[in-house]
Design an enzyme around this catalytic site. Sequence first.
Site, PDB file in Angstrom:
ATOM      1  N   GLU A 171      40.932  33.906  33.126  1.00 15.84           N
ATOM      2  CA  GLU A 171      40.028  33.192  34.028  1.00 15.84           C
ATOM      3  C   GLU A 171      39.969  33.904  35.378  1.00 15.84           C
ATOM      4  OE1 GLU A 171      37.848  30.683  33.417  1.00 15.84           O
ATOM      5  OE2 GLU A 171      37.323  31.496  35.367  1.00 15.84           O
ATOM      6  N   LYS A 226      42.870  41.476  33.706  1.00 15.36           N
ATOM      7  CA  LYS A 226      43.078  40.319  34.590  1.00 15.36           C
ATOM      8  C   LYS A 226      44.095  40.663  35.690  1.00 15.36           C
ATOM      9  CE  LYS A 226      43.429  36.450  36.507  1.00 15.36           C
ATOM     10  NZ  LYS A 226      42.419  35.880  37.398  1.00 15.36           N
ATOM     11  N   CYS A 282      48.557  33.245  42.647  1.00 14.57           N
ATOM     12  CA  CYS A 282      48.438  34.340  41.678  1.00 14.57           C
ATOM     13  C   CYS A 282      48.587  35.767  42.197  1.00 14.57           C
ATOM     14  CB  CYS A 282      47.118  34.199  40.938  1.00 14.57           C
ATOM     15  SG  CYS A 282      47.103  32.692  39.963  1.00 14.57           S
TER      16      CYS A 282
HETATM   17  P1  NAD Z   1      49.011  24.661  37.325  1.00 17.44           P
HETATM   18  O1  NAD Z   1      50.456  24.728  37.650  1.00 17.44           O
HETATM   19  O2  NAD Z   1      48.055  24.030  38.293  1.00 17.44           O
HETATM   20  O3  NAD Z   1      48.797  23.905  35.922  1.00 17.44           O
HETATM   21  C1  NAD Z   1      49.542  24.160  34.784  1.00 17.44           C
HETATM   22  C2  NAD Z   1      49.774  22.832  34.044  1.00 17.44           C
HETATM   23  O4  NAD Z   1      50.376  23.111  32.776  1.00 17.44           O
HETATM   24  C3  NAD Z   1      50.732  21.881  34.755  1.00 17.44           C
HETATM   25  O5  NAD Z   1      50.074  20.648  35.010  1.00 17.44           O
HETATM   26  C4  NAD Z   1      51.904  21.701  33.753  1.00 17.44           C
HETATM   27  O6  NAD Z   1      52.442  20.400  33.745  1.00 17.44           O
HETATM   28  C5  NAD Z   1      51.236  22.028  32.443  1.00 17.44           C
HETATM   29  N1  NAD Z   1      52.163  22.443  31.372  1.00 17.44           N
HETATM   30  C6  NAD Z   1      53.130  23.409  31.411  1.00 17.44           C
HETATM   31  N2  NAD Z   1      53.728  23.542  30.224  1.00 17.44           N
HETATM   32  C7  NAD Z   1      53.130  22.638  29.387  1.00 17.44           C
HETATM   33  C8  NAD Z   1      53.296  22.307  28.011  1.00 17.44           C
HETATM   34  N3  NAD Z   1      54.189  22.946  27.239  1.00 17.44           N
HETATM   35  N4  NAD Z   1      52.521  21.327  27.481  1.00 17.44           N
HETATM   36  C9  NAD Z   1      51.612  20.687  28.254  1.00 17.44           C
HETATM   37  N5  NAD Z   1      51.394  20.961  29.540  1.00 17.44           N
HETATM   38  C10 NAD Z   1      52.148  21.940  30.122  1.00 17.44           C
HETATM   39  O7  NAD Z   1      48.564  26.159  37.029  1.00 17.44           O
HETATM   40  P2  NAD Z   1      47.117  26.811  37.256  1.00 17.44           P
HETATM   41  O8  NAD Z   1      46.917  27.153  38.688  1.00 17.44           O
HETATM   42  O9  NAD Z   1      46.100  25.980  36.546  1.00 17.44           O
HETATM   43  O10 NAD Z   1      47.326  28.203  36.505  1.00 17.44           O
HETATM   44  C11 NAD Z   1      47.409  28.262  35.091  1.00 17.44           C
HETATM   45  C12 NAD Z   1      47.313  29.714  34.663  1.00 17.44           C
HETATM   46  O11 NAD Z   1      46.022  30.236  35.036  1.00 17.44           O
HETATM   47  C13 NAD Z   1      48.325  30.645  35.316  1.00 17.44           C
HETATM   48  O12 NAD Z   1      48.706  31.626  34.379  1.00 17.44           O
HETATM   49  C14 NAD Z   1      47.547  31.303  36.446  1.00 17.44           C
HETATM   50  O13 NAD Z   1      48.050  32.583  36.751  1.00 17.44           O
HETATM   51  C15 NAD Z   1      46.163  31.409  35.859  1.00 17.44           C
HETATM   52  N6  NAD Z   1      45.065  31.401  36.838  1.00 17.44           N
HETATM   53  C16 NAD Z   1      45.083  30.551  37.897  1.00 17.44           C
HETATM   54  C17 NAD Z   1      44.009  30.514  38.785  1.00 17.44           C
HETATM   55  C18 NAD Z   1      43.985  29.583  39.955  1.00 17.44           C
HETATM   56  O14 NAD Z   1      43.054  29.674  40.749  1.00 17.44           O
HETATM   57  N7  NAD Z   1      44.943  28.701  40.137  1.00 17.44           N
HETATM   58  C19 NAD Z   1      42.894  31.327  38.544  1.00 17.44           C
HETATM   59  C20 NAD Z   1      42.897  32.172  37.438  1.00 17.44           C
HETATM   60  C21 NAD Z   1      43.986  32.194  36.575  1.00 17.44           C
HETATM   61  C1  UGA Z   2      42.078  34.800  43.301  1.00 16.54           C
HETATM   62  C2  UGA Z   2      40.935  35.663  42.751  1.00 16.54           C
HETATM   63  O1  UGA Z   2      39.908  35.763  43.753  1.00 16.54           O
HETATM   64  C3  UGA Z   2      40.361  35.060  41.472  1.00 16.54           C
HETATM   65  O2  UGA Z   2      39.380  35.925  40.923  1.00 16.54           O
HETATM   66  C4  UGA Z   2      41.486  34.858  40.459  1.00 16.54           C
HETATM   67  O3  UGA Z   2      40.999  34.219  39.303  1.00 16.54           O
HETATM   68  C5  UGA Z   2      42.573  34.004  41.076  1.00 16.54           C
HETATM   69  O4  UGA Z   2      43.055  34.632  42.285  1.00 16.54           O
HETATM   70  C6  UGA Z   2      43.770  33.832  40.195  1.00 16.54           C
HETATM   71  O5  UGA Z   2      43.989  34.602  39.278  1.00 16.54           O
HETATM   72  O6  UGA Z   2      44.499  32.897  40.516  1.00 16.54           O
HETATM   73  P1  UGA Z   2      42.248  32.591  44.737  1.00 16.54           P
HETATM   74  O7  UGA Z   2      43.677  32.986  44.883  1.00 16.54           O
HETATM   75  O8  UGA Z   2      41.937  31.212  44.322  1.00 16.54           O
HETATM   76  O9  UGA Z   2      41.522  33.555  43.680  1.00 16.54           O
HETATM   77  O10 UGA Z   2      41.486  32.821  46.107  1.00 16.54           O
HETATM   78  P2  UGA Z   2      40.901  34.110  46.872  1.00 16.54           P
HETATM   79  O11 UGA Z   2      39.587  33.739  47.414  1.00 16.54           O
HETATM   80  O12 UGA Z   2      40.973  35.328  46.067  1.00 16.54           O
HETATM   81  O13 UGA Z   2      41.900  34.235  48.096  1.00 16.54           O
HETATM   82  C7  UGA Z   2      43.244  34.629  47.922  1.00 16.54           C
HETATM   83  C8  UGA Z   2      43.884  34.819  49.280  1.00 16.54           C
HETATM   84  O14 UGA Z   2      43.335  35.962  49.934  1.00 16.54           O
HETATM   85  C9  UGA Z   2      43.675  33.651  50.233  1.00 16.54           C
HETATM   86  O15 UGA Z   2      44.840  33.422  50.976  1.00 16.54           O
HETATM   87  C10 UGA Z   2      42.534  34.120  51.126  1.00 16.54           C
HETATM   88  O16 UGA Z   2      42.528  33.510  52.393  1.00 16.54           O
HETATM   89  C11 UGA Z   2      42.863  35.603  51.225  1.00 16.54           C
HETATM   90  N1  UGA Z   2      41.678  36.421  51.541  1.00 16.54           N
HETATM   91  C12 UGA Z   2      40.624  36.497  50.691  1.00 16.54           C
HETATM   92  C13 UGA Z   2      41.663  37.170  52.723  1.00 16.54           C
HETATM   93  O17 UGA Z   2      42.628  37.128  53.524  1.00 16.54           O
HETATM   94  N2  UGA Z   2      40.578  37.953  52.984  1.00 16.54           N
HETATM   95  C14 UGA Z   2      39.507  38.042  52.152  1.00 16.54           C
HETATM   96  O18 UGA Z   2      38.553  38.793  52.465  1.00 16.54           O
HETATM   97  C15 UGA Z   2      39.533  37.299  50.976  1.00 16.54           C
END
Ligand code: NAD
Ligand code: UGA
Length: 479
Positions: A171, A226, A282
């Site tokens: 994602e 990713k 992340c």
């Molecule tokens: P999160 O911590 O918000 O959510 C994860 C959820 O999974 C939690 O609610 C937890 O209770 C649940 N969980 C864990 N083990 C479980 C199990 N065995 N059965 C059922 N539920 C279970 O995490 P997130 O931010 O949604 O991130 C999830 C993944 O996506 C990570 O690998 C992260 O790197 C990736 N990712 C996150 C973002 C983001 O913006 N947060 C963007 C892209 C990718």
């Molecule tokens: C980031 C990536 O942008 C997503 O594509 C990815 O899916 C995600 O991580 C993930 O894998 O979790 P996110 O962390 O939600 O998304 O937010 P960003 O907008 O990327 O910002 C990350 C950090 O960088 C923040 O603290 C933001 O303030 C900072 N940032 C961003 C800067 O300081 N300068 C910029 O120009 C952009």
Amino acid sequence: MKYKINNICCIGAGYVGGPTMSVIADKCPHITINVVDLNEERIKNWNNPDIEKLPIYEPYLGEIVGRCRNKNLYFSNLIKEKIQEADMIFISVNTPTKKKGLGAGKASDLKWVEACARQVAKFSTGYTIVVEKSTLPVRTAEVIKSILDDSQKSSKNSAPSKTFNVLSNPEFLAEGSAIKDLLNPDRVLIGGDNNDAIKALCEIYKNWVPEEKILTTNIWSSELAKLTSNAFLAQRISSINSISAICEATGANVKEVSRAIGSDSRIGSKFLNTGPGFGGSCFKKDILNLVYLSEFFGLHEVAAFWESVVNLNSWHQNRISKLITKKLFGTLSNKKIVILGFAFKANTNDTRESAAIQICQNLLEEDAYLVIHDSKVSSKQIEVDLGRKVLLDDLKNNDNSNIFKGGNWDFAQDLSCIFNNADAVVILTEWDIYKSINWEDVSRVMRCPAWIFDTRSILNPIDIKKSDLNFWQIGNGLG
Ligand code: NAD
Ligand code: UGA
């Protein structure tokens, strides 16, 4: 098409699972979607009739959940039952950095992913497509496959037999713009080795994503792409933050430098905003994962290159708190500092790895008294992050005493009265409401000499000049 998907189960109702499944449900009314999680509180909040109280704050999410919930989108703790019913299972659980043992501090902790694979192996029925949505180290699909394959072997004598295909579908949404990113992604990436399974997932996205934006690769390229994508984005931020320090030293202005370099179409203008250092759950974790992977394969120079992106980020955060201390005569004892913003960026209530945590901790170590405001982060969350208790008393009683509670903090619900007697204001998150503060009014209630530290570069220096405030703006050498 060989496989038609009618029922999806997503394991993990977090920042990715919740919004992603809501958008799929909205765009595919013919598919039933169950989002399951171990966390009962989180599921209760996803089912809260008041959409303002969903467990995560994300613009437009409430409207979509309101439209689909209990029609074709369901949130529950019924993990076993919903896995049993599903044709396709998304694994969207947390993959934080390992805290101890082999690879501690760098490798991803895959215990939640492994637990999911075991649950799927145990409860699924018939043919199931398992989709890695979590960000995972390269070759994790192999681990998932081997757990699933073992369950196939052990179920050989008992009907119904189980079969699986594993796909990688990382994602790319960013928090704060998750719905926009999901509705109009730059690309959707699907890695796998079974064309029918890939096609089944493509069909889901094709309900709203143009076909040319759906990229298919082998599974390992998808997993690595990713990690690489996040590493490149974070690298840009560390690069521009390093330049902001040079700007301050030389009289250049980082905004002007960013504009000049960003106009080169080979460089591009995005992700060139300097700030207090990147946060979020992340970037750091994914780069450290890449560092671990490089070391594992004996690529030490590659590992050192990527690790320097994270090191620069930590240095930058500490540089800001040191600079604040120095400007305030080298001591923060008996000084009140207003912190504007605690989330790692605007439009989210997420504080994971927020630069505000390190900066506030450093200021508290210097004995400052902090009054922290954020538009969406709760005082309870700040308490968890700072590991200190909120005092919550004198602020309400409008205590104007200058003898502040050094090394402690209070939480402010709104901006009224928080500037009274403050020595400094530090902007750490770029929330819109901070852009329209009347600094002339604020300067009248602060204690002189008073400072504004704008780490997000959101204020116009001309507006501040009308007040008596001293002003420091990140990367602004003449500020
Ligand atoms: P999160 O911590 O918000 O959510 C994860 C959820 O999974 C939690 O609610 C937890 O209770 C649940 N969980 C864990 N083990 C479980 C199990 N065995 N059965 C059922 N539920 C279970 O995490 P997130 O931010 O949604 O991130 C999830 C993944 O996506 C990570 O690998 C992260 O790197 C990736 N990712 C996150 C973002 C983001 O913006 N947060 C963007 C892209 C990718
Ligand atoms: C980031 C990536 O942008 C997503 O594509 C990815 O899916 C995600 O991580 C993930 O894998 O979790 P996110 O962390 O939600 O998304 O937010 P960003 O907008 O990327 O910002 C990350 C950090 O960088 C923040 O603290 C933001 O303030 C900072 N940032 C961003 C800067 O300081 N300068 C910029 O120009 C952009």
